[in-house]
Design a protein around this motif. Structure first.
Motif, PDB file in Angstrom:
ATOM      1  N   ASP A  97     -11.902  21.324  -4.559  1.00  0.00           N
ATOM      2  CA  ASP A  97     -11.667  19.992  -5.124  1.00  0.00           C
ATOM      3  C   ASP A  97     -12.091  18.916  -4.134  1.00  0.00           C
ATOM      4  OD1 ASP A  97     -10.844  17.799  -6.515  1.00  0.00           O
ATOM      5  OD2 ASP A  97      -9.002  18.752  -7.232  1.00  0.00           O
ATOM      6  N   ASP A 174     -13.325  31.486   5.030  1.00  0.00           N
ATOM      7  CA  ASP A 174     -12.735  31.825   3.730  1.00  0.00           C
ATOM      8  C   ASP A 174     -12.743  33.341   3.572  1.00  0.00           C
ATOM      9  OD1 ASP A 174     -12.153  29.966   1.049  1.00  0.00           O
ATOM     10  OD2 ASP A 174     -12.473  32.100   0.622  1.00  0.00           O
ATOM     11  N   ALA A 223      -7.816  32.917   7.774  1.00  0.00           N
ATOM     12  CA  ALA A 223      -7.394  31.632   8.353  1.00  0.00           C
ATOM     13  C   ALA A 223      -6.736  31.795   9.713  1.00  0.00           C
ATOM     14  CB  ALA A 223      -6.429  30.942   7.392  1.00  0.00           C
TER      15      ALA A 223
HETATM   16  C1  LIG Z   1      -7.427  26.652  -3.782  1.00  0.00           C
HETATM   17  S1  LIG Z   1      -8.776  26.977  -2.716  1.00  0.00           S
HETATM   18  C2  LIG Z   1      -8.872  25.443  -1.839  1.00  0.00           C
HETATM   19  C3  LIG Z   1     -10.269  25.203  -1.325  1.00  0.00           C
HETATM   20  C4  LIG Z   1     -10.433  23.927  -0.531  1.00  0.00           C
HETATM   21  N1  LIG Z   1      -9.619  23.931   0.667  1.00  0.00           N
HETATM   22  C5  LIG Z   1     -10.134  22.722  -1.375  1.00  0.00           C
HETATM   23  O1  LIG Z   1      -9.098  22.062  -1.152  1.00  0.00           O
HETATM   24  O2  LIG Z   1     -10.964  22.372  -2.234  1.00  0.00           O
HETATM   25  C6  LIG Z   1      -8.074  28.075  -1.502  1.00  0.00           C
HETATM   26  C7  LIG Z   1      -9.122  28.841  -0.720  1.00  0.00           C
HETATM   27  O3  LIG Z   1      -8.471  29.546   0.335  1.00  0.00           O
HETATM   28  C8  LIG Z   1      -9.066  30.817   0.454  1.00  0.00           C
HETATM   29  N2  LIG Z   1      -8.076  31.672   1.129  1.00  0.00           N
HETATM   30  C9  LIG Z   1      -6.917  32.162   0.641  1.00  0.00           C
HETATM   31  N3  LIG Z   1      -6.267  32.857   1.597  1.00  0.00           N
HETATM   32  C10 LIG Z   1      -7.021  32.790   2.724  1.00  0.00           C
HETATM   33  C11 LIG Z   1      -6.884  33.311   4.050  1.00  0.00           C
HETATM   34  N4  LIG Z   1      -5.843  34.050   4.411  1.00  0.00           N
HETATM   35  N5  LIG Z   1      -7.863  33.038   4.939  1.00  0.00           N
HETATM   36  C12 LIG Z   1      -8.949  32.314   4.584  1.00  0.00           C
HETATM   37  N6  LIG Z   1      -9.128  31.802   3.344  1.00  0.00           N
HETATM   38  C13 LIG Z   1      -8.175  32.036   2.431  1.00  0.00           C
HETATM   39  C14 LIG Z   1      -9.423  31.215  -0.970  1.00  0.00           C
HETATM   40  O4  LIG Z   1     -10.458  32.180  -0.995  1.00  0.00           O
HETATM   41  C15 LIG Z   1      -9.874  29.871  -1.542  1.00  0.00           C
HETATM   42  O5  LIG Z   1     -11.259  29.681  -1.427  1.00  0.00           O
END
Ligand SMILES: C[S@@+](CC[C@H](N)C(=O)[O-])C[C@H]1O[C@@H](n2cnc3c(N)ncnc32)[C@H](O)[C@@H]1O
Length: 320
Positions: A97, A174, A223
């Motif tokens: 977003d 990610d 992360a």
């Molecule tokens: C809802 S999206 C938000 C994307 C972006 N931050 C935004 O606000 O537009 C959450 C993202 O976090 C990633 N994600 C979830 N758990 C994660 C982790 N443990 N480490 C890295 N990425 C992770 C998912 O693959 C996804 O792309």
């Protein structure tokens, strides 16, 4: 003590929210799931993290399920349980977003440059480009005035002048990075957007066109587990700024605190736009009169709340 919302409650709440957003199709589908014991039982066969209404509806759409009316979508789900659950089991909610870059950039403006931006949970990396978009709050403007992406945020409270520091390095992490140059990946990002007159698909297309010129680097990684390694690549003479928006909710509770401690240990600045109440280390006192849906998230710099806002970052109330 109030009991946690059931899966049916979560779909019903999502139906209300997505209707307000302008998507009657997904509102009707979510309402259908909420009231259907057989479909709820199907969704409950997926692991907890995959039972999110937006992910369930996006996966059905991605697989070519009829968008509605509900009895047709319901029939499709019950006729294709394995295909549906397989796909749901390998997908994550990855909605990128771009509107959240407006609050993020307001926090970024308080950091001395040059900066190195590192976003965890970066999806396709659209959040790594706050300076390549134009932003406006009433008559205050910042960012790139000529960008095809022009974002508006309503801010209740004082903003003052907003000047972004120079971004000299940027990278994201990610679990499943998406590539803005891949039609399939962009198709998945589109599938995650509620169909209807929400304007989000057009905005996504514009952001993808901006990003495609110089795609942000997003690496496959966790992360926490991969943060220190990637941070070590940032230039030493830049201020490292770790960004998390709409991501920490996907970490188990214990890992959230570990993430906060890890970022502090790195000596990095930390900008978060995450759900209010999610992080012990980000306390906030709500401003008077703020509506519930406009205090969904907290914008914070180094854990200090700067504002509360809606889930998308389009309406903010400063907290002093
Ligand atoms: C809802 S999206 C938000 C994307 C972006 N931050 C935004 O606000 O537009 C959450 C993202 O976090 C990633 N994600 C979830 N758990 C994660 C982790 N443990 N480490 C890295 N990425 C992770 C998912 O693959 C996804 O792309």
């Amino acid at each position: 003590m109030t009991s946690p919302p059931t899966l049916s409650d979560r779909f019903a709440a999502y139906a209300d929210a997505v209707l307000l957003e302008g998507s009657p199709a997904w509102a009707s589908a979510a309402r259908g799931v909420a009231a259907d014991a057989e479909v709820l039982a199907l969704v409950e066969r997926a692991e907890e993290a995959r039972r999110q209404p937006v992910l369930v509806l996006a996966v059905a759409r991605w697989l070519g399920a009829p968008p509605g009316p509900w009895p047709e979508l319901r029939r499709w789900l019950l006729d294709h349980p394995d295909r549906f659950l397989d796909e749901l089991g390998r997908r994550l909610t990855q909605t990128n977003d771009v509107r959240r870059t407006s609050p993020v950039s307001l926090a970024l403006a308080r950091v001395e440059g040059p900066v190195a931006l590192l976003e965890v949970g970066a999806s396709a990396g659209l959040g790594l480009l706050p300076d390549r978009y134009g932003h406006r709050a009433d008559d205050v403007r910042w960012g790139a005035p000529d960008s095809p992406v022009q974002l508006e945020v309503v801010v209740h409270g004082d903003l003052g002048e907003v000047r972004l520091p120079e971004v000299v390095w940027r990278a994201g992490l990610d679990l499943d990075p998406l590539d803005v140059r891949s039609a399939e990946d962009v198709g998945w990002l589109e599938a995650l957007l509620p169909p209807g007159a929400t304007g989000r698909a057009a905005l996504l297309g514009q952001a993808v066109s901006v990003a495609a010129d110089a795609p942000p680097r997003v690496e496959r990684g966790d992360a926490l587990d991969d943060l220190v390694r990637l941070a070590a690549e940032a230039p030493r003479d830049a201020t490292l700024v770790v960004v998390s928006t709409g991501t920490l909710v996907y970490l188990p509770g214990r890992r959230r605190q570990e993430f906060v401690d890890l970022v502090r240990g790195l000596g990095a600045r930390w900008i978060s736009y995450e759900r209010r109440g999610l992080l012990h280390d980000v306390p906030v006192v709500l401003p008077d009169g703020v509506p519930q849906d406009e205090s969904f998230a907290v914008l914070a710099l180094d854990g200090r709340a700067l504002a509360v806002g809606d889930a998308h970052g389009t309406r903010l109330w400063t907290t002093g």
